[in-house]
Structures are given as structure tokens and as C-alpha cells.
Scaffold this motif. Structure first.
Motif, PDB file in Angstrom:
ATOM      1  N   GLU A 106       0.855  -1.193   0.000  1.00 36.28           N
ATOM      2  CA  GLU A 106       0.000   0.000   0.000  1.00 36.28           C
ATOM      3  C   GLU A 106       0.884   1.235   0.000  1.00 36.28           C
ATOM      4  OE1 GLU A 106      -2.414   0.424   3.522  1.00 36.28           O
ATOM      5  OE2 GLU A 106      -0.797  -0.253   4.812  1.00 36.28           O
ATOM      6  N   ILE A 107       0.350   2.322  -0.555  1.00 37.17           N
ATOM      7  CA  ILE A 107       1.062   3.592  -0.586  1.00 37.17           C
ATOM      8  C   ILE A 107       0.132   4.660  -0.018  1.00 37.17           C
ATOM      9  CG2 ILE A 107       0.377   4.029  -2.985  1.00 37.17           C
ATOM     10  CD1 ILE A 107       3.000   5.561  -3.332  1.00 37.17           C
ATOM     11  N   ASP A 108       0.577   5.287   1.037  1.00 35.06           N
ATOM     12  CA  ASP A 108      -0.201   6.330   1.724  1.00 35.06           C
ATOM     13  C   ASP A 108      -1.628   5.872   2.032  1.00 35.06           C
ATOM     14  OD1 ASP A 108       1.926   8.145   1.745  1.00 35.06           O
ATOM     15  OD2 ASP A 108       1.409   8.924  -0.237  1.00 35.06           O
ATOM     16  N   GLY A 109      -1.770   4.649   2.520  1.00 36.47           N
ATOM     17  CA  GLY A 109      -3.083   4.127   2.886  1.00 36.47           C
ATOM     18  C   GLY A 109      -3.920   3.649   1.716  1.00 36.47           C
ATOM     19  N   ARG A 110      -3.373   3.701   0.517  1.00 38.40           N
ATOM     20  CA  ARG A 110      -4.082   3.265  -0.696  1.00 38.40           C
ATOM     21  C   ARG A 110      -3.484   1.934  -1.157  1.00 38.40           C
ATOM     22  NH1 ARG A 110      -4.411   6.889  -6.170  1.00 38.40           N
ATOM     23  NH2 ARG A 110      -5.452   5.333  -7.429  1.00 38.40           N
ATOM     24  N   LEU A 111      -4.320   0.931  -1.305  1.00 34.64           N
ATOM     25  CA  LEU A 111      -3.853  -0.407  -1.648  1.00 34.64           C
ATOM     26  C   LEU A 111      -3.335  -0.455  -3.077  1.00 34.64           C
ATOM     27  CD1 LEU A 111      -3.708  -3.316  -0.479  1.00 34.64           C
ATOM     28  CD2 LEU A 111      -5.891  -3.726  -1.605  1.00 34.64           C
ATOM     29  N   LEU A 112      -2.088  -0.955  -3.225  1.00 32.52           N
ATOM     30  CA  LEU A 112      -1.523  -1.168  -4.558  1.00 32.52           C
ATOM     31  C   LEU A 112      -1.851  -2.572  -5.055  1.00 32.52           C
ATOM     32  CD1 LEU A 112       2.053   0.332  -4.149  1.00 32.52           C
ATOM     33  CD2 LEU A 112       0.187   1.258  -5.506  1.00 32.52           C
TER      34      LEU A 112
END
Length: 185
Positions: free
Chosen positions: A160-166
Motif C-alpha cells: 500500500e502507498i499512503d493508505g491506498r492499496l496497490l
């Protein structure tokens, strides 16, 4: 000096006399009040203009915040796309690291990829021993009985990047705890 001009003080006073029907004290306030009326706005109209101004100022502030947020989101989206394409490469580095006799060059490259991910605040999704969360984990196998689901094994790491799932983590889920009792009718 002209003949018509006189230096006599009495003549000067007489020439400056104002007719009796117009008094100087009344004329000045009338001019001021006429001037104020020409430049004044009714209170209702003033309140409407003030309200419109405040709404416009608030709309502009909201626009600036929205534009900044969209700019930030587009940066995160672009970065997410780039990093997502690198994740299979990172997976292959991890497979190579688990092999016996891994060359030091592979280890160095793997460490560089980890620094790259840390630089952009890319974090691994919680893994083994953590509660199963379908928003972060993709279950491919389930074992045990109970009502509590824990991640038993991670087959592929999630990020995840900044709470956003990759990418969700591909996991095996183990159920533990008391089995739920179901009565059959």
C-alpha cells in the motif's frame, strides 16, 4: 487695481453677504446628505453584496483546496502505476533471495528496491498472524475451524502507498477459536 475693487472693509463684507433666504449652515449638511445618498447602498442590498462576496471567497478557497488535493492524488496515482509495474520484479528478487547461494549483486539490488519503496512511503500489507481483512488480503486457501480468521501464510506480499492499496496480499487463512454451533433442523 480696478475701479470696481475696493479695499474698504465694509465693502468687502457687503460683497460677501449671503442672501437671507439661503443660510450657510443649512446648505452644507444638505450637500453632504445629498452626497451620502448618492454613494450609499440600502442595507438589504449591502447585506446581499456582502453575502455574495463571502460565498465567492469561500468557493475560491474550496477550489484551491480541491485543486491541490487533485494534484496530490494525480501524483499518487501516477506513482502507484509505476510501482505496481515493479512489484513482479520485487517478487522475483524475493524468490531469488530465498535460494541458496544468492549472488551479492542480487542482494544489493533487492536492498535498493526496498530503499526505493521506503522513499515513496510504500508499506507491506500486514501478514502472518494478523487478522484476515478482505480489503487487504486475497484468500486462496482456508483451513481449520473457528470463528476467528488469521493469516497463516503469505504466498505473495501485498503493498500500500499512503493508505491506498496497490496490491492485496495473497494469503492462506487459518480459522481458530471455538467452532460455531449450528443446529440442523
Amino acid at each position: 487695481m480696478n475701479k470696481n475693487e475696493s479695499t474698504d472693509p465694509e465693502d468687502i463684507e457687503a460683497s460677501e453677504e449671503v442672501p437671507e433666504d439661503i443660510e450657510a449652515s443649512e446648505e452644507v449638511p444638505e450637500e453632504i446628505s445629498d452626497n451620502e445618498e448618492a454613494h450609499s447602498v440600502p442595507l438589504e442590498q449591502y447585506e446581499k453584496i456582502k453575502d455574495d462576496y463571502l460565498r465567492l471567497a469561500a468557493d475560491f478557497e474550496n477550489f484551491k483546496k480541491r485543486a491541490e488535493k487533485e494534484k496530490s492524488m494525480s501524483t499518487v496515482t501516477s506513482l502507484s502505476m509505476i510501482i505496481s509495474t515493479l512489484l513482479p520484479l520485487i517478487d522475483n528478487f524475493e524468490i531469488a533471495m530465498n535460494q541458496d547461494g544468492t549472488p551479492t549483486e542480487i542482494e544489493a539490488l533487492y536492498k535498493m528496491t526496498q530503499v526505493f519503496l521506503d522513499t515513496f512511503n510504500v508499506k507491506e500489507v500486514p501478514g502472518i498472524g494478523e487478522p484476515f481483512d478482505p480489503s487487504y488480503h486475497e484468500a486462496v486457501e482456508q483451513s481449520g475451524e473457528g470463528d476467528k480468521e488469521l493469516v497463516g501464510e503469505v504466498l505473495r506480499k501485498g503493498y500500500e502507498i499512503d493508505g491506498r492499496l496497490l496490491r492485496p496480499a495473497m494469503v492462506k487463512v487459518h480459522k481458530i477459536g471455538r467452532a460455531s454451533c449450528r443446529e440442523r433442523v
